[in-house]
Design a protein around this motif. Structure first.
Motif, PDB file in Angstrom:
ATOM      1  N   LYS A  74     -21.653  65.309   7.344  1.00 31.92           N
ATOM      2  CA  LYS A  74     -22.001  63.908   7.186  1.00 31.92           C
ATOM      3  C   LYS A  74     -23.504  63.764   7.016  1.00 31.92           C
ATOM      4  O   LYS A  74     -24.283  64.203   7.854  1.00 31.92           O
ATOM      5  N   GLN A  75     -23.894  63.146   5.913  1.00 29.63           N
ATOM      6  CA  GLN A  75     -25.309  62.962   5.604  1.00 29.63           C
ATOM      7  C   GLN A  75     -25.448  61.723   4.733  1.00 29.63           C
ATOM      8  O   GLN A  75     -24.634  61.478   3.838  1.00 29.63           O
ATOM      9  N   ILE A  76     -26.490  60.921   5.017  1.00 29.89           N
ATOM     10  CA  ILE A  76     -26.774  59.712   4.238  1.00 29.89           C
ATOM     11  C   ILE A  76     -28.051  59.944   3.446  1.00 29.89           C
ATOM     12  O   ILE A  76     -29.069  60.384   4.001  1.00 29.89           O
ATOM     13  N   TYR A  77     -27.988  59.650   2.148  1.00 36.12           N
ATOM     14  CA  TYR A  77     -29.138  59.757   1.258  1.00 36.12           C
ATOM     15  C   TYR A  77     -29.481  58.365   0.750  1.00 36.12           C
ATOM     16  O   TYR A  77     -28.595  57.619   0.300  1.00 36.12           O
ATOM     17  N   TYR A  78     -30.773  58.023   0.800  1.00 30.34           N
ATOM     18  CA  TYR A  78     -31.260  56.720   0.370  1.00 30.34           C
ATOM     19  C   TYR A  78     -32.026  56.886  -0.951  1.00 30.34           C
ATOM     20  O   TYR A  78     -32.867  57.768  -1.079  1.00 30.34           O
ATOM     21  N   PHE A  79     -31.731  55.995  -1.894  1.00 27.59           N
ATOM     22  CA  PHE A  79     -32.407  55.984  -3.199  1.00 27.59           C
ATOM     23  C   PHE A  79     -32.944  54.570  -3.407  1.00 27.59           C
ATOM     24  O   PHE A  79     -32.194  53.657  -3.790  1.00 27.59           O
ATOM     25  N   LEU A  80     -34.225  54.371  -3.144  1.00 29.31           N
ATOM     26  CA  LEU A  80     -34.852  53.057  -3.190  1.00 29.31           C
ATOM     27  C   LEU A  80     -35.492  52.828  -4.553  1.00 29.31           C
ATOM     28  O   LEU A  80     -36.186  53.701  -5.071  1.00 29.31           O
ATOM     29  N   TYR A  81     -35.270  51.640  -5.113  1.00 33.08           N
ATOM     30  CA  TYR A  81     -35.877  51.312  -6.413  1.00 33.08           C
ATOM     31  C   TYR A  81     -36.546  49.941  -6.372  1.00 33.08           C
ATOM     32  O   TYR A  81     -37.754  49.833  -6.422  1.00 33.08           O
ATOM     33  N   GLY A  82     -35.788  48.854  -6.325  1.00 34.28           N
ATOM     34  CA  GLY A  82     -36.351  47.523  -6.225  1.00 34.28           C
ATOM     35  C   GLY A  82     -36.986  47.019  -7.505  1.00 34.28           C
ATOM     36  O   GLY A  82     -38.106  46.498  -7.467  1.00 34.28           O
ATOM     37  N   GLY A  83     -36.292  47.133  -8.628  1.00 33.34           N
ATOM     38  CA  GLY A  83     -36.839  46.657  -9.895  1.00 33.34           C
ATOM     39  C   GLY A  83     -35.749  46.477 -10.930  1.00 33.34           C
ATOM     40  O   GLY A  83     -34.577  46.838 -10.726  1.00 33.34           O
ATOM     41  N   PHE A  84     -36.142  45.909 -12.080  1.00 29.71           N
ATOM     42  CA  PHE A  84     -35.217  45.679 -13.183  1.00 29.71           C
ATOM     43  C   PHE A  84     -35.096  46.933 -14.048  1.00 29.71           C
ATOM     44  O   PHE A  84     -36.048  47.707 -14.181  1.00 29.71           O
ATOM     45  N   ILE A  85     -33.922  47.077 -14.667  1.00 25.56           N
ATOM     46  CA  ILE A  85     -33.669  48.110 -15.666  1.00 25.56           C
ATOM     47  C   ILE A  85     -33.081  47.403 -16.884  1.00 25.56           C
ATOM     48  O   ILE A  85     -31.976  46.868 -16.824  1.00 25.56           O
ATOM     49  N   GLY A  86     -33.833  47.374 -17.986  1.00 25.63           N
ATOM     50  CA  GLY A  86     -33.370  46.656 -19.166  1.00 25.63           C
ATOM     51  C   GLY A  86     -34.193  46.981 -20.387  1.00 25.63           C
ATOM     52  O   GLY A  86     -35.216  47.672 -20.326  1.00 25.63           O
ATOM     53  N   LYS A  87     -33.757  46.441 -21.531  1.00 29.42           N
ATOM     54  CA  LYS A  87     -34.434  46.705 -22.795  1.00 29.42           C
ATOM     55  C   LYS A  87     -35.803  46.041 -22.860  1.00 29.42           C
ATOM     56  O   LYS A  87     -36.692  46.528 -23.556  1.00 29.42           O
ATOM     57  N   ASP A  88     -35.957  44.902 -22.172  1.00 28.89           N
ATOM     58  CA  ASP A  88     -37.209  44.158 -22.223  1.00 28.89           C
ATOM     59  C   ASP A  88     -38.101  44.441 -21.025  1.00 28.89           C
ATOM     60  O   ASP A  88     -39.013  43.671 -20.728  1.00 28.89           O
ATOM     61  N   VAL A  89     -37.840  45.549 -20.322  1.00 29.28           N
ATOM     62  CA  VAL A  89     -38.627  45.913 -19.145  1.00 29.28           C
ATOM     63  C   VAL A  89     -39.347  47.219 -19.430  1.00 29.28           C
ATOM     64  O   VAL A  89     -38.717  48.227 -19.799  1.00 29.28           O
ATOM     65  N   GLY A  90     -40.674  47.227 -19.280  1.00 34.56           N
ATOM     66  CA  GLY A  90     -41.443  48.454 -19.486  1.00 34.56           C
ATOM     67  C   GLY A  90     -41.292  48.967 -20.906  1.00 34.56           C
ATOM     68  O   GLY A  90     -41.452  48.239 -21.888  1.00 34.56           O
ATOM     69  N   LYS A  91     -40.963  50.254 -21.029  1.00 36.32           N
ATOM     70  CA  LYS A  91     -40.793  50.888 -22.332  1.00 36.32           C
ATOM     71  C   LYS A  91     -39.396  50.705 -22.899  1.00 36.32           C
ATOM     72  O   LYS A  91     -39.073  51.267 -23.938  1.00 36.32           O
ATOM     73  N   GLY A  92     -38.552  49.927 -22.215  1.00 32.38           N
ATOM     74  CA  GLY A  92     -37.214  49.650 -22.724  1.00 32.38           C
ATOM     75  C   GLY A  92     -36.189  50.715 -22.399  1.00 32.38           C
ATOM     76  O   GLY A  92     -35.083  50.685 -22.951  1.00 32.38           O
ATOM     77  N   HIS A  93     -36.524  51.668 -21.513  1.00 33.25           N
ATOM     78  CA  HIS A  93     -35.556  52.707 -21.143  1.00 33.25           C
ATOM     79  C   HIS A  93     -34.445  52.105 -20.289  1.00 33.25           C
ATOM     80  O   HIS A  93     -34.717  51.291 -19.380  1.00 33.25           O
ATOM     81  N   LEU A  94     -33.231  52.520 -20.558  1.00 31.40           N
ATOM     82  CA  LEU A  94     -32.069  52.013 -19.828  1.00 31.40           C
ATOM     83  C   LEU A  94     -31.634  52.977 -18.733  1.00 31.40           C
ATOM     84  O   LEU A  94     -30.490  52.928 -18.287  1.00 31.40           O
ATOM     85  N   TYR A  95     -32.522  53.851 -18.295  1.00 29.18           N
ATOM     86  CA  TYR A  95     -32.192  54.784 -17.223  1.00 29.18           C
ATOM     87  C   TYR A  95     -33.380  54.907 -16.281  1.00 29.18           C
ATOM     88  O   TYR A  95     -34.517  54.626 -16.634  1.00 29.18           O
ATOM     89  N   ARG A  96     -33.116  55.340 -15.061  1.00 25.67           N
ATOM     90  CA  ARG A  96     -34.148  55.635 -14.083  1.00 25.67           C
ATOM     91  C   ARG A  96     -33.705  56.857 -13.272  1.00 25.67           C
ATOM     92  O   ARG A  96     -32.511  57.017 -12.984  1.00 25.67           O
TER      93      ARG A  96
END
Length: 910
Positions: A350-372
Motif C-alpha cells: 500500500k502506497q499513495i503517490y501525489y501528482f500536483l499540478y493546479g493549472g489548465f491544459i488546453g490548446k490556448d494555454v502556453g504553447k498549446g500542448h495537450l499533455y503534461r
C-alpha cells in the motif's frame, strides 16, 4: 429549289444572289450580248447584284382597305428587281470591300508540330543514412544448462526480430578478457537498439573456433526496460561450433495489481472538459500503456468543474511510480481542462503517490500542448494537510530572498508575487507576498526581500508564483536564492557533530602512531595531524546561515510555457556560511562551443548555458554572446565567464530561446576549461609532492637521508609542475530545434572526459615531448585546400593531445605537396591513431589526404629503459597513418574529419 438563295463564300462575305440575273444587270458598255450565266463569275466588280425576293419576308400584310394602290401592289406582288447591292451603297465602296477580302491561297506545307519540352532531370540528393541507434534498452539474460561441460568460452552473438524492427547481429560479451559462459549460471547483458515492438524470434550464433567449445543453452529471457515486457525463448539443446539456432519466444506472464486513480478537477470557470482523458504511468519497472480514463457507469459525466472522479485500473506491477503523463484529445467545445491534482494508490504494497499540478491544459494555454508530465510525491508538506496555526507556534528565523527576473522580452510583471518555503522534514511556511516600495520584478532586475517566518530546517524546495492580476501578468523567473539564518540550537548541534568526528580522527591517528615502529613516519603523521586539526578548528565555528539556489528559467504565465502561474522549484545547491564577510570564491571559465558542420546548423537565437558541479552546486544561467556573429555552421565560438567555483563539473544545461527565423541549431560539443584557484593549485602541489616521494622510495635509490628528510629545501629540489586549468568535454551531436529530431531546444549534457592541463601545455600529469608531423597531400585535381587543418594524437593508454593546428607561413597543403610541422605537446606514448580534419572554410575547401606520418622523439627516461633491456638507444619513433580519401563536405562520404589508425611503426636510432 432554283429560286432559293445560296451563300456566296468566295470573298469571305455572305452575299445572297439568285441563279438567274436580271437583264438590267448586263450593261451594254460591259457586254455586247448578255453573257452566258454559266461562264460569268461574280467576281466582276462592275456588276451590282441583288434580288428583290429578299424582301419577301418583310412585306407588310394588308390590314387597311384605305391604303393606296402603290403600297398595295408592293405588298401583294413582287416588285421590280433592283440592280444594287444591299450591302454596299456605291460602286467604289463595293470595289474596295471586295479587294480588302481577297481569298487566301491554300497552304500546302505540313502542319506545324508543337514542341513540348521534356521535364527537367533533377539530380537526387543522396542523404546519408544514419545508423539505427535506438533509445530502447534491452536486458538479455542467458541461462546456461546444468549439463557436463555445458559452458563455453566461445563468442556468442544474438539477433532479435520484432514486429516493428530488427536488432542485427550483436556480440554478447563483457569487459573482462577471460569472460565465459559457466555451467548452470545466468549472465545478463544490456543492449541498446531500436524500438522492436513485440519480439517474435531471435537467432543465437555460437562461433567458438574449436571443436571442444560446445555450449548447452537452456533458455534466453529478454526484458524491454522501458515497457517492462518480458519474453522467454527456450532452447534446451547443444550448440556446436559455428552453429546458429532460431528460437521462437512467448511473452512471460506478470503479476497484475490494481491502481486506484483519483482525479481532482479544479473549481475554476470552464474548468471541466468533455474531451477524452488518457493517462500513462512510469515506474521503476517500466511504463504502462496509454490508459483511457472512462467511467463504466452509464449516464455519469466525468471531469466536471470541481468534480472528483475515481478509476480502478488493473495493470502489471510497475514498481515505485516516478511520474505520469496526463493528456486529452482536445475534442468538444471549450476543451481546456483545469487539473488540480491526481492521487494513485497501490495495494501491494500500500502506497499513495501525489501528482500536483493546479493549472489548465488546453490548446490556448502556453504553447498549446495537450499533455503534461508530472513527477510523483510520496508525501505532502504539513502546510497542505494542517493549519498554519500549528506552524506559527514554532521558532521563527530570518530569510533573505533574492529574486532574479529574466532578461527576455516582456519578462517583468506587475502581478502580486508570493513564495512558500518547504523543509526536508515536511514543514512549510505560509504563502508570503514579496513586495516593497519599489517597482518590483522588472525585466533583468535583481531584488532582495527580508522575511520573518517559522524555521523549516534544511530547505528542500520552494513554491513561487503570482495571482495573474493585470494585463501582461506573465513573468519570466530566472532563479531564486535564499539565505536561511541558522538558529542557535541548530548551530550547537552542528558543532557537537563536528567535535565527535574530530575525536574519532584523533583516536585513529593515535593508534596509528602507537602501532608504527618507524619514527620518521610518526613525525610525518604528527605534521599531517596538525594540519587536520587546523581544518577541524576552522570547521568547529558555528554556521551563520544556509545559502540555497533554486533555478527556474521558465515562464510563469497562462499564455506561455506550460501555462502555470505557480511552480515548485527544487534546491539545486546549498552551502553553509560561517561569517558575514565570507564571500563566494569565484574562478574563470572558458567555454568553447563547436557548431556542427551540417546544412542549416547555425542559429541566430539567444543561446544560454548553466554549469553543475559534482557537489550539487550550480552556476547562473548565462547568455553566450559577444560582438561576433556566433554559432554559424562549422564555427568554434569561445566565451570567457567568471562564476562561483563549482569544483569538478558533472553536467551542463545548454539551449536557446527558439527566436528568429530558422532558430534550429545543431550542436557538436562543448568544452569548458575551469581555471584553478590558488587553493586548488596549492592542494594539487601537495599531492604531487607526496606522489613523487612515494615513487622515489619505491625505486629504492641510494640517497635515503635526502629522501627521508622533509625539509623545505629538499622539497624545493623536487620538480613540481603547476597546474593551469581543468578541461571538461560535453559531447552532443544533436539538433536543438523545435522542428527537428525530438523537438527539444534545451539539452542536459554529461561530462564524458576530463583532463588536467599544466603550465606549458602539458596535461594528464605527463611530460611534454617534440613531435614532427609530415602531411602528404594527394596528387589529384583540386586536391589542395586553404582551410584550417588540425590534428589530434591518441596514445595506447587513452592519453591524447589537444587539437593541434597545422600551419606556418608557407602555402601548405597544395596538390602533391609534403608539409612538415614541429610541435611540442603532451607525450602520449606510442601513437595508436590520429584525428585529422579541417574547418571547411573558404571556397574549394575539399582536401585529398594521402598519408600522415608522426615522429615522436623519445624522452630520456623511456630511452634508458631500452638501454636496460640491452637494446640500442632510440632517437624517435615514426608511425604511418595512410588515408587516401577526401576530407570534403561535397565529395566522398562528405566528412571533413577522419580517424586514421597506425599501419606501421618503426624505431630510428642515433
Amino acid at each position: 429549289m432554283a429560286d432559293r438563295l445560296e451563300p456566296c463564300l468566295q470573298y469571305g462575305i455572305k452575299h445572297w444572289h439568285p441563279n438567274d440575273r436580271p437583264k438590267s444587270a448586263y450593261s451594254a458598255k460591259s457586254y455586247a450580248t448578255p453573257p452566258d450565266p454559266k461562264v460569268v463569275r461574280w467576281h466582276d466588280t462592275n456588276t451590282m447584284f441583288a434580288d428583290s425576293r429578299i424582301f419577301d419576308n418583310v412585306r407588310r400584310p394588308v390590314t387597311d382597305i384605305s391604303e393606296d394602290n402603290e403600297s398595295d401592289s408592293l405588298s401583294m406582288t413582287p416588285g421590280p428587281k433592283t440592280t444594287f447591292c444591299y450591302i454596299c451603297s456605291t460602286l467604289e465602296e463595293h470595289q474596295r470591300h471586295l479587294l480588302q477580302y481577297r481569298p487566301k491561297r491554300p497552304v500546302s506545307a505540313k502542319p506545324r508540330i508543337e514542341y513540348v519540352a521534356p521535364k527537367p532531370r533533377l539530380k537526387k540528393k543522396i542523404e546519408e543514412v544514419e545508423p539505427n541507434i535506438g533509445d530502447c534498452l534491452y536486458r538479455v539474460d542467458i541461462y546456461t544448462g546444468d549439463k557436463v561441460n555445458a559452458g563455453t568460452s566461445g563468442e556468442v552473438y544474438i539477433t532479435m526480430k520484432g514486429s516493428r524492427d530488427v536488432l542485427y547481429k550483436t556480440r554478447l560479451a563483457k569487459k573482462t578478457s577471460n569472460f565465459s559462459f559457466m555451467r548452470n549460471t545466468k549472465e545478463s547483458f544490456f543492449l541498446k537498439g531500436p524500438r522492436l515492438g513485440n519480439l517474435e524470434i531471435i537467432t543465437i550464433e555460437h562461433e567458438g573456433g574449436k571443436k571442444n567449445l560446445r555450449w548447452y543453452l537452456d533458455r534466453v529471457e529478454i526484458t524491454d526496460m522501458k515497457s517492462g515486457m518480458i519474453w522467454v525463448f527456450k532452447c534446451q539443446d547443444w550448440l556446436d561450433n559455428s552453429d546458429s539456432r532460431d528460437l521462437i519466444g512467448k511473452e512471460k506472464e506478470q503479476p497484475i495489481i490494481d491502481y486506484d486513480i483519483t482525479v481532482y478537477t479544479g473549481n475554476k470557470s470552464f474548468g471541466g472538459t468533455d474531451a477524452n482523458i488518457s493517462l500513462t504511468m512510469y515506474g521503476a519497472n517500466g511504463q504502462s500503456q496509454k490508459i483511457l480514463l472512462v467511467d463504466s457507469s452509464k449516464g455519469q459525466t466525468c471531469f466536471e468543474k470541481g468534480g472528483v472522479d475515481r478509476f480502478r485500473i488493473p495493470q502489471r506491477d510497475l514498481g515505485e511510480l516516478k511520474k505520469i503523463r496526463i493528456e486529452h484529445d482536445g475534442k468538444g467545445v471549450a476543451s481546456g481542462w483545469h487539473l488540480e491534482k491526481i492521487t494513485i494508490t497501490t495495494n501491494a504494497p500500500k502506497q499513495i503517490y501525489y501528482f500536483l499540478y493546479g493549472g489548465f491544459i488546453g490548446k490556448d494555454v502556453g504553447k498549446g500542448h495537450l499533455y503534461r508530465e508530472i513527477f510523483a510525491k510520496k508525501s505532502l508538506p504539513k502546510e497542505v494537510t494542517t493549519a498554519y496555526t500549528v506552524l506559527s507556534k514554532g521558532p521563527k528565523t530570518t530569510y533573505l530572498v533574492t529574486v532574479q527576473t529574466g532578461d527576455v522580452k516582456y519578462a517583468g510583471t506587475d502581478a502580486n508575487v508570493f513564495i512558500q518555503i518547504c523543509g526536508k522534514d515536511g514543514k512549510a511556511t505560509r504563502k508570503i507576498k514579496l513586495d516593497d516600495a519599489r517597482n518590483n520584478f522588472e525585466r533583468g532586475a535583481t531584488e532582495q526581500f527580508k522575511l520573518e517566518a517559522p524555521d523549516v530546517g534544511t530547505i528542500s524546495h520552494i513554491i513561487v508564483g503570482h495571482d495573474n492580476f493585470g494585463p501582461g501578468a506573465g513573468w519570466f523567473l530566472d532563479e531564486v536564492k535564499i539565505k536561511r539564518y541558522i538558529l542557535k540550537k541548530e548551530a550547537n548541534k552542528y558543532v557537537k557533530k563536528e567535535e565527535k568526528k574530530r575525536e574519532k580522527k584523533e583516536q585513529a591517528l593515535r593508534k596509528s602512531r602507537e602501532n608504527s615502529p618507524d619514527q620518521k613516519r610518526k613525525k610525518r603523521r604528527d605534521e599531517d595531524s596538525e594540519e587536520e586539526e587546523e581544518d577541524n578548528r576552522r570547521k568547529l565555528v558555528p554556521p551563520l546561515y544556509e545559502e540555497c539556489v533554486f533555478p527556474c528559467n521558465e515562464w510563469l504565465a497562462n499564455d506561455e510555457g506550460d501555462g502555470l502561474v505557480e511552480k515548485e522549484l527544487k534546491c539545486a545547491s546549498s552551502m553553509l556560511r560561517f561569517s558575514k564577510d565570507e564571500q563566494e570564491e569565484k574562478v574563470h571559465y572558458t567555454v568553447i562551443v563547436h557548431t556542427g558542420n551540417v546544412k542549416f546548423a547555425g542559429t541566430d537565437a539567444d543561446v544560454f548555458i548553466q554549469m553543475f558541479g559534482e557537489n550539487g552546486r550550480c552556476s547562473r544561467r548565462t547568455k553566450l554572446d559577444d560582438s561576433k556573429n556566433n554559432f554559424e555552421k562549422g564555427m568554434e565560438d569561445i566565451f570567457e565567464l567568471d562564476d562561483i567555483n563549482l569544483g569538478t563539473l558533472s553536467h551542463i544545461v545548454i539551449g536557446h530561446d527558439d527566436s528568429g527565423m530558422g532558430a534550429g541549431w545543431f550542436l557538436d560539443d562543448v568544452i569548458i576549461r575551469k581555471h584553478l584557484s590558488q587553493k586548488e593549485i596549492k592542494a594539487h602541489k601537495q599531492k604531487e609532492k607526496k606522489k613523487i616521494k612515494d615513487q622515489m622510495k619505491a625505486k629504492g635509490k641510494q640517497k635515503k637521508k635526502k629522501q627521508e628528510s622533509d625539509t623545505e629545501d629538499e622539497d624545493d629540489e623536487v620538480p613540481i609542475r603547476t597546474p593551469d586549468y581543468e578541461e571538461f568535454h560535453f559531447p552532443c551531436n544533436k539538433w536543438l530545434d523545435s522542428k527537428e529530431g525530438d523537438g527539444e531546444t534545451e539539452r542536459t549534457l554529461k561530462c564524458k572526459k576530463k583532463q588536467l592541463h599544466y603550465e606549458g601545455g602539458v596535461n594528464q600529469g605527463e611530460h611534454s615531448t617534440m613531435y614532427q608531423i609530415i602531411v602528404t597531400t594527394g596528387n589529384k585535381s583540386f586536391a589542395g585546400t586553404d582551410a584550417n587543418v588540425y590534428i589530434q594524437l591518441h596514445g595506447r593508454k587513452g592519453q591524447e593531445t589537444p587539437r593541434l593546428p597545422l600551419g606556418d607561413e608557407k602555402n601548405n597543403f597544395e596538390k602533391g605537396q609534403i608539409d612538415v610541422f614541429k610541435i611540442e605537446s603532451v607525450d602520449v606514448g606510442p601513437v595508436s591513431y590520429v584525428t585529422i580534419g579541417h574547418d571547411d572554410s573558404g571556397p574549394g575547401a575539399g582536401w585529398y589526404l594521402d598519408e600522415v606520418k608522426v615522429r615522436r622523439y623519445i624522452q630520456k627516461n623511456e630511452a634508458k629503459e631500452y638501454v636496460k633491456r640491452g637494446r640500442q638507444k632510440p632517437l624517435y619513433e615514426e608511425s604511418a597513418f595512410p588515408c587516401k580519401r577526401w576530407l570534403s563536405s561535397s565529395d566522398d562520404d562528405k566528412k571533413t574529419e577522419r580517424q586514421l589508425k597506425c599501419e606501421q611503426r618503426t624505431l630510428h636510432f642515433d
